[in-house]
Scaffold this active site. Structure first.
Site, short mmCIF file in Angstrom:
data_model
loop_
_atom_site.label_atom_id
_atom_site.label_comp_id
_atom_site.label_asym_id
_atom_site.label_seq_id
_atom_site.Cartn_x
_atom_site.Cartn_y
_atom_site.Cartn_z
N HIS A 1 51.37 -0.09 -72.85
CA HIS A 1 50.60 -0.51 -74.02
C HIS A 1 49.65 0.59 -74.47
O HIS A 1 49.35 1.52 -73.70
CB HIS A 1 49.83 -1.79 -73.69
CG HIS A 1 50.70 -2.86 -73.12
ND1 HIS A 1 51.25 -3.87 -73.87
CD2 HIS A 1 51.15 -3.05 -71.85
CE1 HIS A 1 51.99 -4.65 -73.10
NE2 HIS A 1 51.95 -4.18 -71.87
N GLU B 1 48.06 -4.43 -71.18
CA GLU B 1 47.15 -3.98 -72.23
C GLU B 1 45.70 -4.32 -71.85
O GLU B 1 45.44 -5.16 -70.98
CB GLU B 1 47.54 -4.66 -73.54
CG GLU B 1 46.65 -4.38 -74.74
CD GLU B 1 46.55 -2.91 -75.11
OE1 GLU B 1 45.97 -2.15 -74.31
OE2 GLU B 1 47.03 -2.53 -76.19
#
Length: 244
Positions: A187, A92
């Site tokens: 993500h 992420e």
């Protein structure tokens, strides 16, 4: 596998995480799935099973919410045997000094406009954290074999894209060019980076696209990785897609 034949690419955002549920900035903090997140990951497998796709390889990040989502998805399609690669480049976006903070409380402290800029601009990063901060990856054993200089202390979406796309082009795209089928569990922001490239989305537009948790996005790619079709498998939880 033959060149220039159609390939399938499935992008899955991890199921709901503990900090998703608590409305906190997560980034590189390695939080787990909630019970709902586990259900979403298992449903991703059920949805994919109906498509009867045989995958050649799987990719995921270094973060357990994405790893577990991949495992449960592959279990649901009885393909846990396929080669799997974990790469920190698919992590992420790192939220820097925002990591761990409640989003609503952060709006009250810094103002909604500033938080919106940090969250939704393409090229403006959040405040950075120092290398000795508990949320800096240099202090996480998972990254101990990497040069701390390459590990982020806070990223804009542009900075995230600048690490995701070179990895995708070097390590994942060759499978697609050869006609292989690939699944990636990652993500919201690392998948935005891939969406930006695959759909050729402008810098100012890409922050507005959302990936629902645990809802596989199935893309059929043609020659040159041109998107021929794209759809979320759970239509009830689908989000808007860029034009192609």
């Amino acid at each position: 596998m033959t060149k220039n034949v159609k390939s399938k690419l499935v992008l899955v955002r991890h199921g709901q995480s503990v900090w998703n549920e608590q409305n906190r900035f997560t980034g590189w903090v390695d939080v787990d799935l909630t019970e709902q997140g586990v259900r979403e990951a298992k449903k991703a497998g059920d949805l994919l099973a109906k498509e009867e796709i045989r995958f050649d390889v799987a990719f995921t990040s270094y973060q357990k919410r994405a790893i577990k989502t991949l495992w449960m998805t592959l279990e649901g399609i009885d393909q846990m045997y396929i080669p799997e690669t974990k790469a920190w480049q698919l992590n992420e976006r790192h939220y820097g000094a925002l990591s761990g903070l409640n989003k609503e409380e952060t709006r009250e402290k810094h103002g909604a406009e500033q938080v919106h800029i940090w969250r939704r601009s393409f090229d403006i990063p959040p405040p950075q954290i120092d290398a000795d901060h508990e949320y800096h990856p240099a202090n996480d054993p998972k990254y101990s074999h990497y040069d701390p200089a390459i590990l982020p202390g806070g990223e804009s979406l542009q900075m995230t894209t600048d690490r995701v796309l070179p990895y995708f082009n070097a390590q994942i795209r060759p499978f697609l060019e050869a006609g292989g089928n690939v699944i990636i569990s990652a993500h919201g922001n690392s998948l935005r980076a891939l969406m930006k490239d695959l759909f050729d989305v402008a810098d100012d537009d890409i922050p507005g696209f959302e990936f629902p948790t645990g809802n596989p996005l199935l893309l059929e790619l043609g020659e040159g990785q041109k998107v021929l079709s794209a759809r979320y498998l759970d239509a009830d939880r689908a989000k808007d897609l860029p034009a192609f």
